[in-house]
Design a protein around this motif. Structure first.
Motif, PDB file in Angstrom:
ATOM      1  N   ILE A   1       0.841  -1.202   0.000  1.00 57.04           N
ATOM      2  CA  ILE A   1       0.000   0.000   0.000  1.00 57.04           C
ATOM      3  C   ILE A   1       0.872   1.247   0.000  1.00 57.04           C
ATOM      4  O   ILE A   1       0.635   2.197  -0.758  1.00 57.04           O
ATOM      5  CB  ILE A   1      -0.946  -0.012   1.217  1.00 57.04           C
ATOM      6  CG1 ILE A   1      -1.991  -1.130   1.060  1.00 57.04           C
ATOM      7  CG2 ILE A   1      -1.636   1.345   1.387  1.00 57.04           C
ATOM      8  CD1 ILE A   1      -2.885  -1.310   2.276  1.00 57.04           C
ATOM      9  N   ALA A   2       1.906   1.259   0.853  1.00 55.78           N
ATOM     10  CA  ALA A   2       2.787   2.426   0.919  1.00 55.78           C
ATOM     11  C   ALA A   2       3.471   2.668  -0.416  1.00 55.78           C
ATOM     12  O   ALA A   2       3.576   3.805  -0.889  1.00 55.78           O
ATOM     13  CB  ALA A   2       3.822   2.237   2.026  1.00 55.78           C
ATOM     14  N   ASP A   3       3.931   1.601  -1.053  1.00 56.87           N
ATOM     15  CA  ASP A   3       4.618   1.749  -2.331  1.00 56.87           C
ATOM     16  C   ASP A   3       3.679   2.283  -3.402  1.00 56.87           C
ATOM     17  O   ASP A   3       4.068   3.127  -4.222  1.00 56.87           O
ATOM     18  CB  ASP A   3       5.188   0.405  -2.763  1.00 56.87           C
ATOM     19  CG  ASP A   3       6.072   0.533  -3.986  1.00 56.87           C
ATOM     20  OD1 ASP A   3       7.110   1.202  -3.894  1.00 56.87           O
ATOM     21  OD2 ASP A   3       5.716  -0.015  -5.038  1.00 56.87           O
ATOM     22  N   SER A   4       2.441   1.806  -3.405  1.00 62.53           N
ATOM     23  CA  SER A   4       1.471   2.272  -4.404  1.00 62.53           C
ATOM     24  C   SER A   4       1.163   3.749  -4.226  1.00 62.53           C
ATOM     25  O   SER A   4       1.152   4.521  -5.195  1.00 62.53           O
ATOM     26  CB  SER A   4       0.193   1.445  -4.288  1.00 62.53           C
ATOM     27  OG  SER A   4      -0.804   1.927  -5.160  1.00 62.53           O
ATOM     28  N   VAL A   5       0.917   4.182  -2.990  1.00 62.43           N
ATOM     29  CA  VAL A   5       0.617   5.593  -2.726  1.00 62.43           C
ATOM     30  C   VAL A   5       1.825   6.461  -3.067  1.00 62.43           C
ATOM     31  O   VAL A   5       1.701   7.509  -3.709  1.00 62.43           O
ATOM     32  CB  VAL A   5       0.194   5.785  -1.253  1.00 62.43           C
ATOM     33  CG1 VAL A   5       0.075   7.271  -0.916  1.00 62.43           C
ATOM     34  CG2 VAL A   5      -1.133   5.079  -0.982  1.00 62.43           C
ATOM     35  N   ALA A   6       3.024   6.022  -2.647  1.00 55.77           N
ATOM     36  CA  ALA A   6       4.236   6.803  -2.923  1.00 55.77           C
ATOM     37  C   ALA A   6       4.472   6.930  -4.423  1.00 55.77           C
ATOM     38  O   ALA A   6       4.854   8.001  -4.913  1.00 55.77           O
ATOM     39  CB  ALA A   6       5.442   6.160  -2.240  1.00 55.77           C
ATOM     40  N   SER A   7       4.260   5.852  -5.169  1.00 57.53           N
ATOM     41  CA  SER A   7       4.472   5.892  -6.617  1.00 57.53           C
ATOM     42  C   SER A   7       3.517   6.869  -7.280  1.00 57.53           C
ATOM     43  O   SER A   7       3.905   7.600  -8.197  1.00 57.53           O
ATOM     44  CB  SER A   7       4.291   4.490  -7.211  1.00 57.53           C
ATOM     45  OG  SER A   7       5.262   3.610  -6.710  1.00 57.53           O
ATOM     46  N   ASP A   8       2.273   6.898  -6.836  1.00 57.38           N
ATOM     47  CA  ASP A   8       1.307   7.827  -7.418  1.00 57.38           C
ATOM     48  C   ASP A   8       1.686   9.274  -7.125  1.00 57.38           C
ATOM     49  O   ASP A   8       1.625  10.148  -7.996  1.00 57.38           O
ATOM     50  CB  ASP A   8      -0.093   7.524  -6.879  1.00 57.38           C
ATOM     51  CG  ASP A   8      -1.174   8.230  -7.674  1.00 57.38           C
ATOM     52  OD1 ASP A   8      -1.382   9.441  -7.443  1.00 57.38           O
ATOM     53  OD2 ASP A   8      -1.792   7.595  -8.550  1.00 57.38           O
ATOM     54  N   LEU A   9       2.131   9.536  -5.886  1.00 55.28           N
ATOM     55  CA  LEU A   9       2.514  10.906  -5.520  1.00 55.28           C
ATOM     56  C   LEU A   9       3.788  11.335  -6.241  1.00 55.28           C
ATOM     57  O   LEU A   9       3.938  12.500  -6.618  1.00 55.28           O
ATOM     58  CB  LEU A   9       2.730  11.004  -4.012  1.00 55.28           C
ATOM     59  CG  LEU A   9       1.511  10.768  -3.122  1.00 55.28           C
ATOM     60  CD1 LEU A   9       1.910  10.874  -1.662  1.00 55.28           C
ATOM     61  CD2 LEU A   9       0.404  11.759  -3.433  1.00 55.28           C
ATOM     62  N   ALA A  10       4.707  10.395  -6.454  1.00 51.82           N
ATOM     63  CA  ALA A  10       5.997  10.737  -7.049  1.00 51.82           C
ATOM     64  C   ALA A  10       5.854  11.262  -8.465  1.00 51.82           C
ATOM     65  O   ALA A  10       6.730  11.971  -8.962  1.00 51.82           O
ATOM     66  CB  ALA A  10       6.922   9.527  -7.027  1.00 51.82           C
ATOM     67  N   GLY A  11       4.774  10.933  -9.123  1.00 54.41           N
ATOM     68  CA  GLY A  11       4.585  11.417 -10.483  1.00 54.41           C
ATOM     69  C   GLY A  11       4.049  12.826 -10.573  1.00 54.41           C
ATOM     70  O   GLY A  11       3.935  13.379 -11.675  1.00 54.41           O
ATOM     71  N   ARG A  12       3.722  13.430  -9.440  1.00 57.16           N
ATOM     72  CA  ARG A  12       3.147  14.780  -9.452  1.00 57.16           C
ATOM     73  C   ARG A  12       4.251  15.829  -9.468  1.00 57.16           C
ATOM     74  O   ARG A  12       5.213  15.744  -8.700  1.00 57.16           O
ATOM     75  CB  ARG A  12       2.271  15.008  -8.212  1.00 57.16           C
ATOM     76  CG  ARG A  12       1.310  13.870  -7.938  1.00 57.16           C
ATOM     77  CD  ARG A  12       0.121  13.890  -8.858  1.00 57.16           C
ATOM     78  NE  ARG A  12      -0.605  12.617  -8.821  1.00 57.16           N
ATOM     79  CZ  ARG A  12      -1.793  12.427  -9.367  1.00 57.16           C
ATOM     80  NH1 ARG A  12      -2.387  13.421  -9.999  1.00 57.16           N
ATOM     81  NH2 ARG A  12      -2.381  11.253  -9.303  1.00 57.16           N
ATOM     82  N   PRO A  13       4.132  16.851 -10.304  1.00 56.56           N
ATOM     83  CA  PRO A  13       5.229  17.820 -10.441  1.00 56.56           C
ATOM     84  C   PRO A  13       5.479  18.661  -9.199  1.00 56.56           C
ATOM     85  O   PRO A  13       6.577  19.188  -9.027  1.00 56.56           O
ATOM     86  CB  PRO A  13       4.781  18.696 -11.627  1.00 56.56           C
ATOM     87  CG  PRO A  13       3.300  18.486 -11.732  1.00 56.56           C
ATOM     88  CD  PRO A  13       3.034  17.098 -11.263  1.00 56.56           C
ATOM     89  N   ASN A  14       4.476  18.831  -8.318  1.00 55.78           N
ATOM     90  CA  ASN A  14       4.682  19.670  -7.128  1.00 55.78           C
ATOM     91  C   ASN A  14       4.739  18.850  -5.847  1.00 55.78           C
ATOM     92  O   ASN A  14       4.408  19.335  -4.769  1.00 55.78           O
ATOM     93  CB  ASN A  14       3.594  20.744  -7.027  1.00 55.78           C
ATOM     94  CG  ASN A  14       2.189  20.144  -7.032  1.00 55.78           C
ATOM     95  OD1 ASN A  14       1.989  19.034  -7.517  1.00 55.78           O
ATOM     96  ND2 ASN A  14       1.229  20.892  -6.520  1.00 55.78           N
ATOM     97  N   ALA A  15       5.157  17.593  -5.965  1.00 56.20           N
ATOM     98  CA  ALA A  15       5.328  16.747  -4.786  1.00 56.20           C
ATOM     99  C   ALA A  15       6.739  16.172  -4.780  1.00 56.20           C
ATOM    100  O   ALA A  15       7.313  15.879  -5.824  1.00 56.20           O
ATOM    101  CB  ALA A  15       4.306  15.610  -4.776  1.00 56.20           C
ATOM    102  N   VAL A  16       7.299  16.036  -3.585  1.00 55.91           N
ATOM    103  CA  VAL A  16       8.598  15.391  -3.393  1.00 55.91           C
ATOM    104  C   VAL A  16       8.378  14.242  -2.420  1.00 55.91           C
ATOM    105  O   VAL A  16       7.946  14.457  -1.283  1.00 55.91           O
ATOM    106  CB  VAL A  16       9.646  16.370  -2.827  1.00 55.91           C
ATOM    107  CG1 VAL A  16      10.960  15.650  -2.579  1.00 55.91           C
ATOM    108  CG2 VAL A  16       9.839  17.546  -3.765  1.00 55.91           C
TER     109      VAL A  16
END
Length: 752
Positions: free
Chosen positions: A305-320
């Protein structure tokens, strides 16, 4: 000073001067970046310099976008220097000369300072000199707090620093640190101060921003101190009573009546309707969810679950998003610290955490998104469902976080691949966790698990990409080229199924490089760099290829990119140090190797590679005792790990130990080291770089025994493509080995 070199910094121009010393714009020759270099005055006593250096080292733990990064402190020719991030922009003092900002902008600036202090004070670091001159408004409008290099740890300060370092004189025999008009009353009367003194200073800055006049005015230093000790600032006209009350509390003379933490100060501002989120990137730490079922067999669920959420957020241009490998390393080594505390250490604004329970086929997941500076929960969700619906659950959880953080949508989101079978997904998650350990046994287990995932789901692109990585890493300790062919096949099949799969392209680049198909490897690495510019692996593997060919200038540039993208990537730092050593940049090499070794040590990894290469750097500088100590430390470290590079690292340490002994004229010690290395090689003939180890042993033994026939044998083996395994790692390369054989030849047959 302009044009001079201080450690691995070249001074370019003077930026200014203060009571503590001069500040210069300098170029970091190790990492190719600009820095602000402060050279402290030379009239400090040695005791004061040592104390200041110790305190400055505390600031290396600060990692926050609102704090100008402290890089390091050191001394050259008895001159202490502090290197910090160079921030382009103007100080708040300069900005104030154009007039006071709007009330909303004022609260944003103050909130930025408070967010930085939440991070710093929780790390036990107190600034002690917050004022408009030490606040920078960067070109992009963000706020940076400067000069943390002069902060101190939250404990009673020793007399020597308070008496000697400060240049704010109160009497002939005493002094304080800070700037009158901003320092808290307890700073004047006592050396026992804590983070509440910083909150007082923020209050003084806030008063000046709102009113345009100093909170504690005075024509002289003593007048400003007297004002601080004896009177409260006048109320500011036009301010709401709520805001007046907050400002008054921040400026209470008694620290017990003040806000006790920066978090409390931030909450108070938000409580009266102000937006207190600073304009920093949304840095998020996504922690593995806690398994509350008690069954270790279900651990994969929280990681997945953590990996899935992190992967989705990582693709956003204003998220680190903090890399999972970094979080995994920290959580393994800090079992007593809460996820919120770890997120704060990493300078995150947000922490995503929670837990889950599996009851047969049913699954309950509870998650929270917490704003780290205020410790406020901004999202809390509970989901109940069947375990078979975990992929739908992951999508809902990721969507909720994106909405809560108001992140930008992807301009062209990639088409989601079909969800794998649940059993295949479980095996894949477990395999990835094993792979990240990079140990021989864990890689074997990862291969077994990913094989089961692919048995259930043959067209599972993620699992195929991971299989490519597993085979690639198997090669590092077997040198079985069939692993490289398997890695290439798996990566290419993953790309057939998912053409945008970056990890598959990373491992394709690696497999091609190790097979000698260099142009194809570089092309694949460039594809990674273009498709995902924030991915360090494309730069890292390309650097390895250039180093293999002796192109160390290009390798340094690529490795600088890699460590800039992933500062916690320990082995990239070690490779950077190796490349600098080969270029003769020994100051830069020692610094980079030291950083890499420190990172590998903190992650429970073997430091043998870093120790061995640091020893070689010392040897080339004629620092033979340090070289021997580092070799022995590396050998000891190698025995404590099952790391895939362990055998190669041990050989590197033994070879450097032999070369150091020969340089010292100690042929007996050199012979002992070479004998051990030879026995080591016989038992591990398939290790990475083993062919070059064989040649280097022969050449060094030729010098040790003054035996030209051994030297001739080393040259023959090196030239024979059928007899020599040419797998490469760092100093065990064709380029490096050829240079060593030539050096040994010159020792046996000196040119008259």
């Amino acid at each position: 000073m302009v044009g001079q070199k201080v450690s691995h910094y070249r001074i370019e121009r003077r930026l200014g001067a203060g009571a503590m010393g001069e500040v210069f714009l300098a170029h970091d020759l190790a990492l190719g970046r600009p820095v602000a270099l402060k050279l402290l005055q030379q009239d400090f006593t040695s005791q004061a310099r040592d104390r200041l250096t110790r305190e400055a080292q505390l600031c290396t733990r600060l990692q926050h976008p609102g704090i100008a990064t402290f890089f390091e402190t050191g001394a050259v020719d008895d001159r202490v220097f502090i290197a910090m991030e160079y921030v382009r922009g103007e100080t708040l003092r300069t900005a104030l000369r154009s007039g006071i900002p709007s009330r909303e902008r004022t609260i944003r600036i103050v909130s930025s300072l408070l967010e930085a202090l939440v991070h710093a004070n929780s790390a036990g670091v107190v600034h002690r000199d917050i004022k408009p001159e030490n606040v920078m408004i960067a070109e992009d409008g963000t706020v940076k707090l400067l000069d943390f290099g002069l902060a101190f740890s939250h404990r009673p300060a020793g007399g020597e620093l308070a008496d000697e370092v400060t240049r704010t004189q109160l009497t002939a025999s005493g002094s304080v640190i800070g700037t009158p008009g901003y320092i808290a009353p307890e700073t004047i009367s006592s050396t026992d101060v804590d983070g509440r003194a910083d909150l007082f200073a923020v209050g003084a800055v806030m008063h000046e921003l709102l009113s345009g006049v100093a909170a504690f005015p005075g024509d002289t230093m003593m007048a400003r101190i007297a004002t601080t000790l004896t009177r409260k600032p006048d109320p500011i006209s036009g301010l709401t009573q709520n805001l007046q009350d907050i400002l008054a509390r921040a400026l209470e003379r008694d620290p017990g009546e003040r806000f006790q933490t920066a978090t409390e100060f931030l909450r108070a501002l938000r409580g009266i309707g102000f937006e207190t989120s600073a304009s920093y990137p949304a840095k998020v730490a996504v922690f593995d969810l806690e398994n509350r079922s008690g069954d270790p067999a279900d651990d994969w669920i929280g990681a997945g679950i953590a990996d899935s959420v992190a992967s989705d957020l990582a693709g956003r241009p204003n998220a680190v998003v903090v890399p999972r490998a970094v979080l995994s390393r920290m959580t393994r080594g800090a079992t007593d610290e809460s996820p919120l505390a770890l997120a704060n250490q990493l300078g995150c604004r947000w922490a995503y955490l929670g837990g889950y329970q599996r009851m047969g086929s049913r699954l309950r997941v509870v998650v929270e998104l917490i704003e780290v500076p205020t410790e406020q929960i901004v999202l809390s969700e509970k989901h109940d469902g069947e375990i078979e619906t975990i992929f739908e659950l992951q999508d809902r959880l990721a969507r909720s976080v994106v909405d809560a953080l108001t992140l930008d949508e992807l301009s062209a989101p990639p088409e989601a691949p079909p969800a794998p079978a649940l059993g295949a997904y479980e095996c894949y998650v477990q395999a990835r966790e094993q792979f990240m350990r990079l140990e021989k046994a864990s890689l074997d287990e990862a291969e077994r698990l990913v094989g089961e995932a692919l048995r259930q789901e043959p067209d599972y692109a993620d699992a195929l990409a991971l299989l490519g990585g597993i085979h690639g890493m198997h090669f590092t300790y077997t040198t079985d080229r069939e692993h490289l062919a398997s890695a290439e096949r798996a990566a290419r099949r993953a790309l057939e199924l998912a053409p945008d799969h970056v990890d598959a392209r990373v491992w394709l680049s690696y497999a091609l490089w190790r097979q000698g198909r260099r142009e194809e490897s570089i092309a694949a690495a460039h594809e990674v760099q273009q498709r995902e510019p924030t991915n360090p692996w494309g730069f890292y593997f390309e650097a390895g290829l250039h180093a293999d060919l002796g192109r160390f200038e290009t390798a340094v540039e690529r490795l600088q990119r890699a460590v800039a993208l992933a500062p916690g990537f320990g082995f990239a730092w070690i490779c950077l140090g190796y490349a600098h050593t080969e270029l003769g940049n020994f100051d830069e090499a020692k610094w980079s190797l030291g950083r890499g070794t420190e990172l590998e040590s903190s992650g429970n990894m073997s430091t043998a590679g870093g120790d061995g290469l640091t020893a070689e750097c010392h040897r080339r500088c004629g620092e033979f005792d340090q070289a021997r100590r580092k070799c022995l430390a590396g050998l000891e470290s190698a025995e404590r790990t099952d790391h895939m590079y362990r055998d190669t690292f041990r050989a590197i340490c033994l070879l450097v130990l032999a070369r150091t002994a020969l340089d010292q004229g100690d042929r007996e010690a050199a012979g002992t080291a070479l004998s051990q290395c030879s026995l080591h090689l016989k038992g591990r003939s398939r290790m990475l770089g083993g062919g070059f180890v064989r040649v280097q042993i022969l050449a060094l033994q030729a010098v040790c025994d003054s035996n030209p026939s051994l030297l001739a044998e080393s040259s023959r083996v090196l030239a024979d493509p059928d007899e020599l395994d040419r797998s490469w790692l760092l100093s065990l390369s064709e380029w490096h080995t050829t240079a060593l054989v030539k050096e040994c030849s010159s020792r046996i047959h000196p040119v008259s």
